[in-house]
Write a protein that holds these residues in place. Sequence first.
Motif, short mmCIF file in Angstrom:
data_model
loop_
_atom_site.label_atom_id
_atom_site.label_comp_id
_atom_site.label_asym_id
_atom_site.label_seq_id
_atom_site.Cartn_x
_atom_site.Cartn_y
_atom_site.Cartn_z
N PHE A 82 -7.25 -2.67 -4.24
CA PHE A 82 -7.05 -1.92 -5.48
C PHE A 82 -5.92 -0.91 -5.32
CE2 PHE A 82 -7.71 2.03 -7.81
CZ PHE A 82 -7.57 1.57 -9.11
N GLU A 83 -5.89 -0.18 -4.21
CA GLU A 83 -4.83 0.80 -3.99
C GLU A 83 -3.46 0.14 -4.00
OE1 GLU A 83 -6.34 4.33 -1.17
OE2 GLU A 83 -6.78 2.34 -0.37
N VAL A 84 -3.34 -1.00 -3.32
CA VAL A 84 -2.07 -1.71 -3.28
C VAL A 84 -1.67 -2.17 -4.67
CG1 VAL A 84 -0.91 -3.78 -2.38
CG2 VAL A 84 -2.36 -2.40 -0.88
N ASP A 85 -2.61 -2.79 -5.40
CA ASP A 85 -2.33 -3.24 -6.76
C ASP A 85 -1.91 -2.07 -7.65
OD1 ASP A 85 -3.06 -5.79 -6.02
OD2 ASP A 85 -5.07 -5.68 -6.91
N ASP A 86 -2.66 -0.98 -7.56
CA ASP A 86 -2.40 0.16 -8.42
C ASP A 86 -1.02 0.77 -8.14
OD1 ASP A 86 -3.83 2.27 -10.30
OD2 ASP A 86 -2.77 3.42 -8.75
N ALA A 87 -0.68 0.89 -6.86
CA ALA A 87 0.62 1.47 -6.51
C ALA A 87 1.76 0.60 -7.01
CB ALA A 87 0.71 1.65 -4.99
N MET A 88 1.63 -0.70 -6.84
CA MET A 88 2.71 -1.58 -7.29
C MET A 88 2.80 -1.66 -8.81
SD MET A 88 3.12 -4.61 -4.56
CE MET A 88 3.18 -4.30 -2.80
N ASP A 89 1.65 -1.64 -9.48
CA ASP A 89 1.67 -1.62 -10.94
C ASP A 89 2.29 -0.33 -11.46
OD1 ASP A 89 0.55 -4.13 -11.25
OD2 ASP A 89 -1.50 -3.39 -11.38
N THR A 90 2.00 0.78 -10.79
CA THR A 90 2.60 2.05 -11.18
C THR A 90 4.10 2.03 -10.95
OG1 THR A 90 0.55 3.23 -10.67
CG2 THR A 90 2.55 4.55 -10.82
N ALA A 91 4.51 1.53 -9.78
CA ALA A 91 5.94 1.43 -9.49
C ALA A 91 6.66 0.58 -10.54
CB ALA A 91 6.14 0.83 -8.09
N LYS A 92 6.06 -0.54 -10.90
CA LYS A 92 6.68 -1.41 -11.90
C LYS A 92 6.73 -0.72 -13.26
CE LYS A 92 6.48 -6.06 -13.84
NZ LYS A 92 5.80 -7.39 -13.80
N ALA A 93 5.66 -0.03 -13.63
CA ALA A 93 5.64 0.70 -14.90
C ALA A 93 6.70 1.79 -14.92
CB ALA A 93 4.26 1.29 -15.14
N MET A 94 7.06 2.29 -13.74
CA MET A 94 8.10 3.31 -13.63
C MET A 94 9.49 2.71 -13.47
SD MET A 94 6.24 6.20 -11.24
CE MET A 94 7.65 7.32 -11.31
N GLY A 95 9.60 1.40 -13.66
CA GLY A 95 10.92 0.77 -13.68
C GLY A 95 11.43 0.27 -12.35
N ALA A 96 10.61 0.31 -11.30
CA ALA A 96 11.07 -0.09 -9.97
C ALA A 96 11.37 -1.59 -9.92
CB ALA A 96 10.03 0.26 -8.92
N ARG A 97 12.40 -1.93 -9.17
CA ARG A 97 12.68 -3.31 -8.81
C ARG A 97 12.47 -3.53 -7.30
NH1 ARG A 97 18.45 -4.95 -11.33
NH2 ARG A 97 17.49 -7.00 -11.66
N VAL A 98 12.54 -2.44 -6.55
CA VAL A 98 12.46 -2.50 -5.09
C VAL A 98 11.54 -1.38 -4.61
CG1 VAL A 98 13.74 -2.31 -2.92
CG2 VAL A 98 14.78 -3.49 -4.88
N ILE A 99 10.76 -1.69 -3.58
CA ILE A 99 9.91 -0.71 -2.88
C ILE A 99 10.26 -0.78 -1.40
CG2 ILE A 99 7.54 -0.21 -2.15
CD1 ILE A 99 6.64 -1.42 -4.86
N ARG A 100 10.34 0.37 -0.77
CA ARG A 100 10.49 0.41 0.68
C ARG A 100 9.16 0.82 1.28
NH1 ARG A 100 12.14 4.95 4.06
NH2 ARG A 100 12.85 4.25 6.10
N SER A 101 8.73 0.08 2.31
CA SER A 101 7.45 0.38 2.93
C SER A 101 7.55 0.25 4.44
CB SER A 101 6.35 -0.55 2.41
OG SER A 101 5.10 -0.21 2.98
N GLN A 102 7.45 1.38 5.13
CA GLN A 102 7.59 1.36 6.58
C GLN A 102 6.49 0.56 7.26
OE1 GLN A 102 8.59 4.98 8.63
NE2 GLN A 102 9.43 5.89 6.80
N THR A 103 5.25 0.74 6.83
CA THR A 103 4.16 0.09 7.56
C THR A 103 4.01 -1.39 7.24
OG1 THR A 103 2.53 0.78 5.90
CG2 THR A 103 2.85 2.23 7.80
N MET A 104 4.91 -1.94 6.43
CA MET A 104 4.93 -3.39 6.26
C MET A 104 5.54 -4.08 7.46
SD MET A 104 3.51 -4.46 3.47
CE MET A 104 4.20 -6.09 3.30
#
Length: 510
Positions: A82-104
């Motif tokens: 849920f946290e992962v889904d929520d963060a990515m949905d929020t990022a997309k709603a905020m117009g993001a096309r790219v996310i950087r994630s160190q722990t990936m």
Amino acid sequence: MRRIHLQRGPFVAVSFAALAMIAVCARGSAQTEHNDEFVQRDGIRLTLGGDAFRYSGPNIEWLGLEAYGPLDPMGPRYPSRFEVDDAMDTAKAMGARVIRSQTMGDSVGCDLCIEPKPGEFNPEAFKHLDYALKTAHDRGLRLIVTLAGDCANCVFSGYGEYFKERGAGGMKDFFTDPVIITRFEKHITAVLNHKNSLTGVSYKDDPTILGWENCNACGIFVALTAGDSNLAPYVSWIDTIGTFIKSIDKKHLYVDNSGLFQFDKSGAALDTKTPDIITSEYYPHWEAVFNLGEKTTAETFPKHAALVTGHGKVYVVNEYGWDVTDWATLADLEKVLTTMKNNPKISGDLYWALQAHNDSFGWQPIPANVPNKEYSLHGESGQWWALYYSGIDTLIMTKEDMAARAELLRTHAFEMAGGPVPAHAIPPAPVITGQSLGLVAWRGSVGAVKYSIERKDSDAGPWQLICDKCATDADSPWVDPKPAQAIFGVHFRVTAYNADGKASEPSAVR
């Protein structure tokens, strides 16, 4: 309380709903167009499907492992789906096309890490990476994956795990010693060759990944300790790692985030052969604490863009602060964002760092939380850098200021992508997760800035509006100031509102 548009008649309600759905679907299809194609480098710009590709978005450090980079008393833990889904949905709603994630890509030296011990890799950790990668793909988002990053529980941060038995002197060995380099290359090999258990696609073949980032500003440490001495032995590491990555993976871009280009007066770091992208990290907050040389201003970004693109590479801003300790006013932040948007030599920018809703209610806890204002003003604390979309009060910022800055970041992201800034999406219906004795808790809705709460005191009773857009996610669980006299048989429902004042469907009754 019923949704306002339902009181206008069925034809109007259906029309509004249809228009909203058309808008959402149009944005969604545009986001996922060319979803299975790789972002490419064309000289000093990025392209996707033959068109220029520019972006803005968040750092979401914890997608693979929470509380690994920022110090946390609970220690490292895997994020929920849920946290992962929520963060990515929020990022997309905020117009993001790219996310950087160190722990990936970078976690080492802990039981839940990708590499708990040297040369030993953790299948369970990869399952969480697999889910985050698939989740990003399903939303049309791209990821920049860091291969050596921050680690709050490691003596010399994440990259220090490769040389920790050598002490502080090993910092230079990380860049020059073949034994240490080989240790790091084993980690890189394991990440790039891993096959996603959910999609069957190896990471090296997955276009969801925009690029592999060599490290999180690891060159700054040796540059500062080297003084005016020759940086060539450290600069050559950039191509050593780049050549190794490209021997395994010729499809993805290679990102140099060593930061060495800012310190290498010879220009050799800009002339390295393998990087497609050269980037750095920008925090006036830290410049006020440490003497890191030239101060960051809005003019720093076009200056660095000219340097990097002048040497034929793509320039992006991999990390920058968005908050009041970095930019004192909204106008200061807006000037930075406008400067980046208006300079076509800046292909992308990513602020630090976006948080998500909790599974049960409210937001994730403030990371690296030190409840000391003076420390937070000068040290490492999510009290200043953790962004919660609708805003929360911290020791450093008001929720109103945070929310206003989040809206600036949202506008900027859509503008960087070259499109119009759309109306805010209607939030999904909240989910009530608990209610008892006048307390109501709900799982937050993406894009919600306010909530209304209704109560009925018996199964047959009428709905009463007891909170008219008076609550936020920071107020859940919400306390009914005039709870019903009955202990049992009381029901609640919650409705979310976006920044345009548009209502969600009410939650299921509970």
